[in-house]
Design an enzyme around this catalytic site. Structure first.
Site, PDB file in Angstrom:
ATOM      1  N   LYS A 105      82.774  64.981  22.898  1.00 57.67           N
ATOM      2  CA  LYS A 105      81.498  65.713  22.966  1.00 57.67           C
ATOM      3  C   LYS A 105      80.487  64.861  23.705  1.00 57.67           C
ATOM      4  O   LYS A 105      80.564  63.626  23.670  1.00 57.67           O
ATOM      5  CB  LYS A 105      80.975  65.988  21.543  1.00 57.67           C
ATOM      6  CG  LYS A 105      80.014  67.158  21.474  1.00 57.67           C
ATOM      7  CD  LYS A 105      80.820  68.450  21.529  1.00 57.67           C
ATOM      8  CE  LYS A 105      80.042  69.672  21.223  1.00 57.67           C
ATOM      9  NZ  LYS A 105      80.957  70.768  20.836  1.00 57.67           N
ATOM     10  N   GLY A 219      71.758  82.688  21.019  1.00 62.60           N
ATOM     11  CA  GLY A 219      72.143  82.114  22.317  1.00 62.60           C
ATOM     12  C   GLY A 219      73.448  82.772  22.753  1.00 62.60           C
ATOM     13  O   GLY A 219      73.736  83.909  22.385  1.00 62.60           O
ATOM     14  N   ASN A 220      74.247  82.038  23.520  1.00 66.79           N
ATOM     15  CA  ASN A 220      75.493  82.605  24.039  1.00 66.79           C
ATOM     16  C   ASN A 220      76.406  83.107  22.920  1.00 66.79           C
ATOM     17  O   ASN A 220      76.940  84.219  22.992  1.00 66.79           O
ATOM     18  CB  ASN A 220      76.205  81.546  24.892  1.00 66.79           C
ATOM     19  CG  ASN A 220      77.515  82.060  25.466  1.00 66.79           C
ATOM     20  OD1 ASN A 220      78.568  81.932  24.856  1.00 66.79           O
ATOM     21  ND2 ASN A 220      77.449  82.685  26.625  1.00 66.79           N
ATOM     22  N   GLY A 222      75.643  83.756  19.555  1.00 62.89           N
ATOM     23  CA  GLY A 222      75.034  84.757  18.671  1.00 62.89           C
ATOM     24  C   GLY A 222      74.867  86.113  19.329  1.00 62.89           C
ATOM     25  O   GLY A 222      75.196  87.153  18.743  1.00 62.89           O
ATOM     26  N   TYR A 223      74.361  86.123  20.556  1.00 61.71           N
ATOM     27  CA  TYR A 223      74.143  87.407  21.236  1.00 61.71           C
ATOM     28  C   TYR A 223      75.474  88.147  21.423  1.00 61.71           C
ATOM     29  O   TYR A 223      75.602  89.330  21.084  1.00 61.71           O
ATOM     30  CB  TYR A 223      73.444  87.215  22.584  1.00 61.71           C
ATOM     31  CG  TYR A 223      73.661  88.380  23.515  1.00 61.71           C
ATOM     32  CD1 TYR A 223      73.258  89.675  23.151  1.00 61.71           C
ATOM     33  CD2 TYR A 223      74.323  88.217  24.737  1.00 61.71           C
ATOM     34  CE1 TYR A 223      73.501  90.769  23.983  1.00 61.71           C
ATOM     35  CE2 TYR A 223      74.562  89.308  25.570  1.00 61.71           C
ATOM     36  CZ  TYR A 223      74.157  90.573  25.190  1.00 61.71           C
ATOM     37  OH  TYR A 223      74.420  91.649  26.001  1.00 61.71           O
TER      38      TYR A 223
HETATM   39  N1  GLU Z   1      81.187  73.675  23.270  1.00 64.62           N
HETATM   40  C1  GLU Z   1      82.261  74.530  22.822  1.00 64.62           C
HETATM   41  C2  GLU Z   1      82.768  74.101  21.467  1.00 64.62           C
HETATM   42  O1  GLU Z   1      82.077  73.496  20.689  1.00 64.62           O
HETATM   43  C3  GLU Z   1      83.358  74.625  23.875  1.00 64.62           C
HETATM   44  C4  GLU Z   1      83.998  73.332  24.227  1.00 64.62           C
HETATM   45  C5  GLU Z   1      84.900  73.417  25.427  1.00 64.62           C
HETATM   46  O2  GLU Z   1      85.045  74.489  25.974  1.00 64.62           O
HETATM   47  O3  GLU Z   1      85.439  72.366  25.800  1.00 64.62           O
HETATM   48  O4  GLU Z   1      83.857  74.443  21.081  1.00 64.62           O
END
Ligand code: GLU
Length: 415
Positions: A105, A219-220, A222-223
Site C-alpha cells: 500500500k 466515492g468510487n 459507495g456510489y
Molecule cells: N485500493 C484497492 C484495494 O484496497 C485496489 C487495490 C489494487 O487494485 O491493487 O483493494
C-alpha cells in the site's frame, strides 16, 4: 479519523488467527511485520511558485505469493501505521482471492481537494520518481485508492515509462481504458461486493428486491454500490452520506442525482427534497444491508450494539474494530469482511495486469463473469470456514488467507 491505530487492529486480528491455526510464534511474528517500507519526501512546485514538501510512504508487506499489490491513498490524515495496516490487509485480500500477488500500500499526506490538477500531476510524478527503483510490473504494482483517480494512475504510468525508456503499462492498474486499463475496473470494487451480498442474501434467505440499503461514503466504491444495489437487485437505497453529511428517503434516494449533486456541490447532503442525516445516524438505521464504503474505524464498541442491519458489507478497508466485531457476531449480524467484500477492485486489477502482459483486451462481460466466479468462490470458502471453525466471518477469512501465505513462506524456505 479516530485515535484507534489501524495497524494495532491489524496485528490483533493476526494474533486471533494465529490462535485459531495454532501457529508457532516465529511465523506469527513474520506475519505481523512489514517486509519493506519506504518513507519519501516529495518536493512539488505549487501553482503560486512556492515549493511544498509532501511526505509519502510505500509499504511492501509480504511478497511470498508474488509481486506486492495495492493502492495509493492521497489523504490529509495518512500515517505510516495506516499504510502498514492497509498493506497487511492487501496481503490477506490477494491470498484469499487466490491471486499470485503479495500485499502492499502507498500513501501521501496531502489534501487533493485543495490542489489544482497541475499540482496533483506534479505530486503523482514526484511520488513515482521517489519509489521508482522499488516498484515495477514484477516487483510492486500500485493502483487507485481513497482520493486517487485513473488520471493519476495514467500520470504515474507515464512517469515510470519515461524513466524506464519504454512503455510500462503493467507498472500500475486502475488506468483509463485508452492507456492499458481493463474494462470493468471502474466499478469493480462495488460490483465484486455485490456478488458477495447476493450470496450472503441467499444463505440468509433475504429477498434483495425488497431490501432496504444504507451506504456510508459516496466515492468510487459507495456510489457504484448504491447504483448497483438498485440496478442488479432492485433494492431501495434509503440513505447515503459522505464526509460532510447525508440524506435519507424511505421511498428511495435517486443514486444518480446524488452523484451529480456531490460533483456539483461537493456533497450528497445538498440533494434537494430529502431529509438530512448524519453519518452516525445512518449507521443505526433500520435497514437490511449497511455498506460502509469510506474509511476505517467507523463501527466501534460505541455504536456496534445499535446497528440494526442484517448484513454489513464492508466495501471500506478496516471499518470495524475488533471490539465491534465481537458485538456484531453475538447479535447475529452477518459481516462480509473488508478483504473479502472489497476484493473486486484488486481482482480486476489482477485481470488488468494479465491483459497488459498479453497486450490483449477482454470484453467487459468476460471480466464480470470471471470476477463473479472469483468472488463467489471466495465468499463460500469463508462461509464454510466460519461454520467449520465456529468463528466469525472475518476470522474465517483470515484463516483461509493466512494458511495460503504461510504455505508459500514454507515452500520458499522462509519459515
Ligand atoms: N485500493 C484497492 C484495494 O484496497 C485496489 C487495490 C489494487 O487494485 O491493487 O483493494
Amino acid at each position: 479519523m479516530t485515535s484507534i491505530n489501524p495497524f494495532e487492529v491489524a496485528k490483533r486480528q493476526i494474533d486471533a488467527c494465529a490462535d485459531i491455526l495454532k501457529l508457532p510464534p516465529d511465523i506469527t511474528a513474520m506475519l505481523k511485520t512489514p517486509m519493506r517500507e519506504m518513507h519519501v519526501a516529495l518536493p512539488v512546485r505549487m501553482d503560486d511558485g512556492s515549493i511544498k514538501v509532501f511526505q509519502g510512504f510505500r509499504v511492501q508487506y509480504n511478497d511470498a505469493k508474488g509481486p506486492t499489490k495495492g493502492g495509493i491513498r492521497f489523504h490529509p490524515d495518512e500515517t505510516i501505521d495506516t499504510v502498514r495496516a492497509l498493506a497487511s490487509w492487501m496481503t490477506w485480500k490477494c491470498a484469499l482471492l487466490d491471486l499470485p500477488l503479495g500485499g502492499g500500500k502507498g500513501g501521501v499526506i496531502c489534501n487533493p481537494k485543495e490542489m489544482s490538477p497541475g499540482e496533483l500531476e506534479r505530486l503523482s510524478r514526484a511520488y513515482i520518481r521517489a519509489i521508482y527503483q522499488f516498484v515495477g510490473p514484477e516487483r510492486d504494482v500500485p493502483a487507485p485508492d481513497v482520493y486517487t483517480t485513473p488520471q493519476m494512475m495514467a500520470w504515474m504510468m507515464d512517469e515510470y515509462s519515461a524513466i524506464a525508456g519504454k512503455s510500462q503499462f503493467g507498472v500500475i492498474t486502475g488506468k483509463p481504458l485508452a492507456v492499458g486499463g481493463s474494462p470493468g475496473r471502474g466499478d469493480a470494487t462495488a460490483r465484486g461486493g455485490m456478488y458477495t451480498i447476493r450470496e450472503a442474501a441467499k444463505s440468509l434467505g433475504i429477498d434483495l428486491s425488497k431490501a432496504k440499503v444504507a451506504v456510508q461514503g459516496y466515492g468510487n466504491a459507495g456510489y457504484h454500490a448504491a447504483r448497483l444495489c438498485s440496478e442488479l437487485f432492485g433494492s431501495t437505497i434509503i440513505a447515503v452520506c459522505d464526509s460532510k453529511g447525508g440524506v435519507c428517503c424511505t421511498t428511495g434516494v435517486d443514486t444518480a442525482a446524488a452523484y451529480t449533486c456531490k460533483n456539483q456541490t461537493g456533497s450528497v447532503c445538498n440533494l434537494p427534497g430529502m431529509d438530512t442525516i448524519s453519518n452516525e445516524e445512518l449507521m443505526e438505521l433500520d435497514v437490511d444491508i449497511l455498506i460502509p464504503a469510506a474509511i476505517e474505524n467507523i463501527i466501534t464498541d460505541k455504536n456496534a450494539a445499535k446497528i440494526k442491519a442484517k448484513i454489513i458489507a464492508e466495501l471500506a478497508n478496516g471499518p470495524t474494530t475488533p471490539e465491534a466485531d465481537d458485538i456484531l457476531y453475538k447479535n447475529g449480524v452477518h459481516v462480509i469482511p473488508d478483504f473479502l467484500c472489497n476484493a473486486g477492485g484488486v481482482t480486476v486489477s489482477y485481470f488488468e495486469m494479465v491483459q497488459n502482459y498479453y497486450m490483449y483486451t477482454w470484453e467487459e462481460a468476460d471480466v464480470y463473469e470471471r470476477l463473479d466466479r472469483k468472488m463467489t468462490a471466495a465468499y463460500h470458502s469463508v462461509l464454510n470456514t466460519s461454520r467449520e471453525h465456529k468463528v466469525n466471518m472475518r476470522q474465517a477469512a483470515y484463516v483461509r488467507a493466512v494458511e495460503r501465505v504461510v504455505e508459500a513462506m514454507k515452500l520458499r524456505g522462509w519459515v
